[in-house]
Design a protein around this motif. Sequence first.
Motif, PDB file in Angstrom:
ATOM      1  N   LEU A  18       0.820  -1.211   0.000  1.00 41.27           N
ATOM      2  CA  LEU A  18       0.000   0.000   0.000  1.00 41.27           C
ATOM      3  C   LEU A  18       0.859   1.268   0.000  1.00 41.27           C
ATOM      4  O   LEU A  18       0.544   2.244  -0.687  1.00 41.27           O
ATOM      5  N   PHE A  19       1.960   1.250   0.771  1.00 41.00           N
ATOM      6  CA  PHE A  19       2.867   2.404   0.779  1.00 41.00           C
ATOM      7  C   PHE A  19       3.478   2.616  -0.606  1.00 41.00           C
ATOM      8  O   PHE A  19       3.669   3.749  -1.052  1.00 41.00           O
ATOM      9  N   MET A  22       0.885   4.163  -2.703  1.00 43.52           N
ATOM     10  CA  MET A  22       0.780   5.564  -2.318  1.00 43.52           C
ATOM     11  C   MET A  22       1.846   6.393  -3.053  1.00 43.52           C
ATOM     12  O   MET A  22       1.573   7.474  -3.586  1.00 43.52           O
ATOM     13  N   ALA A  26       1.289   9.319  -5.813  1.00 40.15           N
ATOM     14  CA  ALA A  26       1.899  10.633  -5.593  1.00 40.15           C
ATOM     15  C   ALA A  26       2.724  11.043  -6.807  1.00 40.15           C
ATOM     16  O   ALA A  26       2.737  12.218  -7.192  1.00 40.15           O
ATOM     17  N   ARG A  42      -2.314  14.502   0.930  1.00 38.53           N
ATOM     18  CA  ARG A  42      -1.998  13.243   1.617  1.00 38.53           C
ATOM     19  C   ARG A  42      -2.372  13.324   3.105  1.00 38.53           C
ATOM     20  O   ARG A  42      -2.805  12.357   3.710  1.00 38.53           O
ATOM     21  N   LEU A 225      -4.828   8.394  -3.052  1.00 35.14           N
ATOM     22  CA  LEU A 225      -3.686   8.739  -2.201  1.00 35.14           C
ATOM     23  C   LEU A 225      -4.077   8.662  -0.730  1.00 35.14           C
ATOM     24  O   LEU A 225      -3.366   8.060   0.086  1.00 35.14           O
ATOM     25  N   PHE A 228      -4.866   4.858   0.236  1.00 38.91           N
ATOM     26  CA  PHE A 228      -3.662   4.033   0.355  1.00 38.91           C
ATOM     27  C   PHE A 228      -2.845   4.416   1.585  1.00 38.91           C
ATOM     28  O   PHE A 228      -2.373   3.551   2.317  1.00 38.91           O
ATOM     29  N   ALA A 229      -2.664   5.730   1.808  1.00 43.72           N
ATOM     30  CA  ALA A 229      -1.865   6.192   2.948  1.00 43.72           C
ATOM     31  C   ALA A 229      -2.499   5.784   4.270  1.00 43.72           C
ATOM     32  O   ALA A 229      -1.815   5.300   5.182  1.00 43.72           O
ATOM     33  N   THR A 230      -3.809   5.952   4.375  1.00 45.99           N
ATOM     34  CA  THR A 230      -4.507   5.625   5.619  1.00 45.99           C
ATOM     35  C   THR A 230      -4.515   4.127   5.897  1.00 45.99           C
ATOM     36  O   THR A 230      -4.212   3.685   7.007  1.00 45.99           O
ATOM     37  N   ALA A 232      -2.442   1.930   4.728  1.00 42.10           N
ATOM     38  CA  ALA A 232      -1.069   1.496   4.986  1.00 42.10           C
ATOM     39  C   ALA A 232      -0.708   1.720   6.453  1.00 42.10           C
ATOM     40  O   ALA A 232      -0.099   0.855   7.103  1.00 42.10           O
TER      41      ALA A 232
END
Length: 294
Positions: A18-19, A22, A26, A42, A225, A228-230, A232
């Motif tokens: 996932l990171f 992300m 980005a 983000r 974005l 995926f960030a959340t 991850a």
Amino acid sequence: MDNQVIQGAKYMLFASLLFAFMGAVAKELSNSMSSIEVVFFRNVFGVFLILISIYRKPLSQVGGKLWLLIFRGMAGFIALLFFFYNIAQIPLAEAMTFSKTSTIFSAIFAYLFVQEKLGFKGWLGVFVGFIGILFMTGFNPDNLEKTDYLGILCGVGAGLAYTSIRELRKFYDSRAIVLSFMTIGTIGPLILLLIGSFYQNPDLDFLFATFVMPKPNDWYFIILLGIFATLAQIYMTKAYSCAKAGIIGTISYSNIIFSVILGVILGDAFPDIWISFGILLIILSGLLVSSKKS
């Protein structure tokens, strides 16, 4: 192997993937807006999610370390700012590898400020990591690119942030620690974008830029974005709650492998022999440093 350890490993593998996604999103967004604006989007997504979580379950904490909390937020924000700039400028795998040098710097800072012993493996890992950085930057200090400096500073900033968390977690709910980072990471870019509307300097394009209204298609990437960030962050937290930090920290380096693959799909050149060797050394460094953690 214990079921909890297996579950933790699965969580960390998924978080690493996932990171990497992300980072890929980005990179795509950076084609139509500045990396500073990408940092804003983000973080703003995460602020709302954390606030909803706090509303549903109020914070339970001692507090009393406000300046350290602000320092953690600032260090993390600066690291993220440099990380996203590099994602826009250099291959995804290289940007991700520079960010992973945080393990090296956090080990040094923990030794200096928290009196955490490193031992032979830890110091060997630090040494190997710095050799890896030399390979990544081409061994010639006179020919260092802006992205090389920012990549190293990204690792330093993240290392400081991670080290401060060791003290902060004694006083604050983990959501408050994350919120401090994401709030500063939301307000900071807005200030930099405001300054950028009056002041332009090509040498400081990683700090100042003008706001660009996202195109209709950009909003899909902005939503991805945030998701995926959340996710991850959630799965990384789950991983560390299931198994020892050393095991999970080791598996987290799969992030670089995923980033190489995604980067090539997006059009990045495959890392040359010297960059590849530097990446391998930094991974080995992280494994050595992580292996001494309980």
